[in-house]
Design a protein around this motif. Structure first.
Motif, PDB file in Angstrom:
ATOM      1  N   PRO A 101      10.321 -59.151  33.163  1.00 38.58           N
ATOM      2  CA  PRO A 101       9.072 -59.429  33.887  1.00 38.58           C
ATOM      3  C   PRO A 101       8.746 -58.316  34.889  1.00 38.58           C
ATOM      4  O   PRO A 101       9.604 -57.901  35.659  1.00 38.58           O
ATOM      5  CB  PRO A 101       9.365 -60.750  34.595  1.00 38.58           C
ATOM      6  N   ARG A 129       2.868 -60.634  37.318  1.00 42.34           N
ATOM      7  CA  ARG A 129       2.480 -62.010  37.001  1.00 42.34           C
ATOM      8  C   ARG A 129       1.274 -61.966  36.070  1.00 42.34           C
ATOM      9  O   ARG A 129       0.194 -61.526  36.447  1.00 42.34           O
ATOM     10  CB  ARG A 129       2.130 -62.752  38.291  1.00 42.34           C
ATOM     11  N   GLU A 159       4.647 -64.513  32.137  1.00 42.02           N
ATOM     12  CA  GLU A 159       5.502 -63.518  32.787  1.00 42.02           C
ATOM     13  C   GLU A 159       5.496 -63.768  34.291  1.00 42.02           C
ATOM     14  O   GLU A 159       4.433 -63.799  34.909  1.00 42.02           O
ATOM     15  CB  GLU A 159       4.979 -62.113  32.466  1.00 42.02           C
ATOM     16  N   ARG A 160       6.687 -63.947  34.870  1.00 45.93           N
ATOM     17  CA  ARG A 160       6.821 -64.294  36.287  1.00 45.93           C
ATOM     18  C   ARG A 160       7.913 -63.451  36.944  1.00 45.93           C
ATOM     19  O   ARG A 160       9.066 -63.874  37.048  1.00 45.93           O
ATOM     20  CB  ARG A 160       7.143 -65.789  36.449  1.00 45.93           C
ATOM     21  N   GLU A 195      10.931 -64.308  40.072  1.00 44.52           N
ATOM     22  CA  GLU A 195      11.211 -65.744  40.078  1.00 44.52           C
ATOM     23  C   GLU A 195      12.371 -66.019  39.139  1.00 44.52           C
ATOM     24  O   GLU A 195      12.562 -65.322  38.148  1.00 44.52           O
ATOM     25  CB  GLU A 195       9.983 -66.544  39.621  1.00 44.52           C
ATOM     26  N   HIS A 222      11.113 -64.777  33.138  1.00 43.37           N
ATOM     27  CA  HIS A 222      11.327 -64.521  34.556  1.00 43.37           C
ATOM     28  C   HIS A 222      12.737 -63.986  34.746  1.00 43.37           C
ATOM     29  O   HIS A 222      13.456 -63.779  33.752  1.00 43.37           O
ATOM     30  CB  HIS A 222      11.033 -65.754  35.417  1.00 43.37           C
ATOM     31  N   THR A 223      13.127 -63.714  35.983  1.00 40.47           N
ATOM     32  CA  THR A 223      14.436 -63.096  36.213  1.00 40.47           C
ATOM     33  C   THR A 223      15.581 -63.982  35.753  1.00 40.47           C
ATOM     34  O   THR A 223      16.677 -63.485  35.529  1.00 40.47           O
ATOM     35  CB  THR A 223      14.621 -62.717  37.695  1.00 40.47           C
TER      36      THR A 223
END
Length: 150
Positions: free
Chosen positions: A32, A35, A90-91, A94, A126-127
């Motif tokens: 990611p 956002r 896609e974040r 987070e 996200h992560t």
């Protein structure tokens, strides 16, 4: 950035299972960065169409423009001769999805259904990893952020 051999393989490989969907997303998004929402198109054989639509200017929360988003995707679906789509959320930064993310998942599912756009899957990147998200998990989201298994 994905190499051309990998991209060539992706547009020839059918996406039949949930694991195939996650692998496709992992190859395209990798990690990611910003956002946004990606729209991936699949043809009648479940093979990715060589057109990907990143949308980075969606509002923080879903609003009346969700219908516009669904209409745009429905139009593109016809133009690229696709039969279904994958939405990728896609974040960056987070490690979980928050209630507002679940609002998007739900709002898009409803708006796309009204436009007769078949959603193959919605996927979070996200992560914490990459995973398909299900509306069955929305009730849990009402109680706070939810971490995804990757």
């Amino acid at each position: 950035m994905p190499d051309t051999d990998m991209l060539d393989r992706l547009i020839r490989t059918a996406v039949r299972t949930d694991d195939d969907v996650v692998d496709l997303v992992a190859d395209l998004v990798e990690r990611p960065i910003t956002r946004q929402c990606w729209v991936l198109f699949l043809d009648e054989r479940a093979v990715p169409v060589s057109f990907v639509m990143p949308i980075s200017d969606l509002p923080w929360q879903p609003d009346e423009h969700v219908e516009d988003f669904a209409a745009l995707v429905a139009d593109v679906l016809v133009q690229v001769a696709a039969t279904e789509v994958v939405l990728v959320w896609e974040r960056p930064g987070e490690s979980r999805l928050f209630p507002v993310d679940w609002e998007w998942v739900d709002a898009c599912a409803c708006a796309f259904e009204e436009r007769h756009v078949r959603l193959r899957a919605q996927v979070a990147v996200h992560t914490g990893g990459i995973a398909i998200v299900s509306l069955d998990e929305v009730d849990e989201a009402d109680h706070g952020p939810i971490a995804l298994a990757s």
